[in-house]
Design an enzyme around this catalytic site. Sequence first.
Site, PDB file in Angstrom:
ATOM      1  N   SER A  86       3.346 -29.194  15.866  1.00 30.57           N
ATOM      2  CA  SER A  86       3.855 -29.863  17.067  1.00 30.57           C
ATOM      3  C   SER A  86       3.513 -31.343  17.160  1.00 30.57           C
ATOM      4  O   SER A  86       3.974 -32.015  18.087  1.00 30.57           O
ATOM      5  CB  SER A  86       3.345 -29.149  18.317  1.00 30.57           C
ATOM      6  OG  SER A  86       4.021 -27.916  18.483  1.00 30.57           O
ATOM      7  N   LYS A  89       6.404 -33.577  17.609  1.00 29.94           N
ATOM      8  CA  LYS A  89       6.974 -33.863  18.928  1.00 29.94           C
ATOM      9  C   LYS A  89       6.775 -35.326  19.316  1.00 29.94           C
ATOM     10  O   LYS A  89       7.490 -35.845  20.188  1.00 29.94           O
ATOM     11  CB  LYS A  89       6.371 -32.940  19.978  1.00 29.94           C
ATOM     12  CG  LYS A  89       6.829 -31.479  19.877  1.00 29.94           C
ATOM     13  CD  LYS A  89       6.211 -30.648  20.995  1.00 29.94           C
ATOM     14  CE  LYS A  89       6.787 -29.238  21.062  1.00 29.94           C
ATOM     15  NZ  LYS A  89       6.309 -28.341  20.008  1.00 29.94           N
ATOM     16  N   SER A 144       3.099 -28.466  25.023  1.00 35.66           N
ATOM     17  CA  SER A 144       3.759 -28.404  23.711  1.00 35.66           C
ATOM     18  C   SER A 144       4.914 -27.414  23.735  1.00 35.66           C
ATOM     19  O   SER A 144       5.165 -26.686  22.785  1.00 35.66           O
ATOM     20  CB  SER A 144       2.747 -28.015  22.617  1.00 35.66           C
ATOM     21  OG  SER A 144       3.201 -28.414  21.351  1.00 35.66           O
TER      22      SER A 144
END
Length: 397
Positions: A86, A89, A144
């Site tokens: 993640s 991101k 997340s």
Amino acid sequence: MRECSRLSRRAVLGLPAAALPLSTVTDAAAATTVVGGERLARTGVQVRGASGPPAKLTARVWLVADCASGEVLASLDAHRRLAPASTLKMLFADTVLKKFDRARRYKVTDADLADVPDGSSLVGIKPGITYTVEQLWQGVFLRSGNDAVHVLSRMNGGLAATVAEMRARAKDLQALDTHVVSPDGYDHEGQLSSAYDLTLIARHGLKDADFRGYCGTRTADFPAGGKKTFQIQNTDRLLTGAWGLKTYEGLIGVKNGYTSHAGNTFTGAATRGGRTLLVTVMHPESGGNAVYEETAALLDWGFGPGRSARPVGMLVTPLSEGGASEGPASGRQTVRAAAGAPGVVTAGGGSTGPVALTAGAGAVALLGAGAWALRRRRTRAVTPEGGGPEPTAGERP
């Protein structure tokens, strides 16, 4: 926080994209370039003018950089490409964040959530509920949430369009180790980044006030339907002090990640005494708090002994902001030579290990001194550890 300044062009050096005799490579060493400087392509710890970073680090790769100057103070295999989880991101946010006013309202449909991978980390978005863009970004940064990423991607024209834009943004940032397959960072074949690229992306993202604000938010109230809300907490344990960790003094963000394939990844930024440092840590040997503990140790080094370190490389400037192209060809990727071969580095000297090559079309690694054979380091699955609420099956913050 002191603003991160733009960078000027830096001299860089690389190796040709084919396995040639060492003498041939020496003659042609300047034929290609390595993003950020040739030392960042070397294996082993790279540091100059300061005592080495903590010896007990287990991460496969890491990097410490000064946010304002862009100087890379120390690194381990900076351009090695690994699954980012993640932390990707950050690139999603850097690409999409400014497209929608934070007060805009959006009613989520079943179609918006249809492609969220099973086992994803979720913030808890429900069809039929209307959310503000600000709330959706809180879901991305704090929890997340892959569900929040997919809703914002649908608002942005769909997953395919968003992936294409993220790839273009990575190219503009000169994050050439990064290949995007899905905007949420979930495990997909070929989805890769590096400690260098994640640090580069974080540095650029932190220039934006909204990006800084979201990644530094500890808690927020999130819609549950009707007039009800529930509280969400940032999964960055150095920011919140969760799971038995103390908050890190001066921490301002940025993003953490975990999947069973990628293991733990984290890019953190902290400010002390007017100086802001960035640290990226990827794939420590153990799960749980290790990625945060090793990040904190590298930050401590940077604010302490690392203050005397001379740069071993630079975080480059985006092309759209006047940066000079660090790569000879579109879509060039940096690859690491002899993935298992050690490189011995002293505090003031260079590596005795092989140097990474810049790959054009199917480049292969060249071995330096000795008879190291190319081998692939096995991919390890990280078993979830630590206390706190259990994550979803495939991914956790």
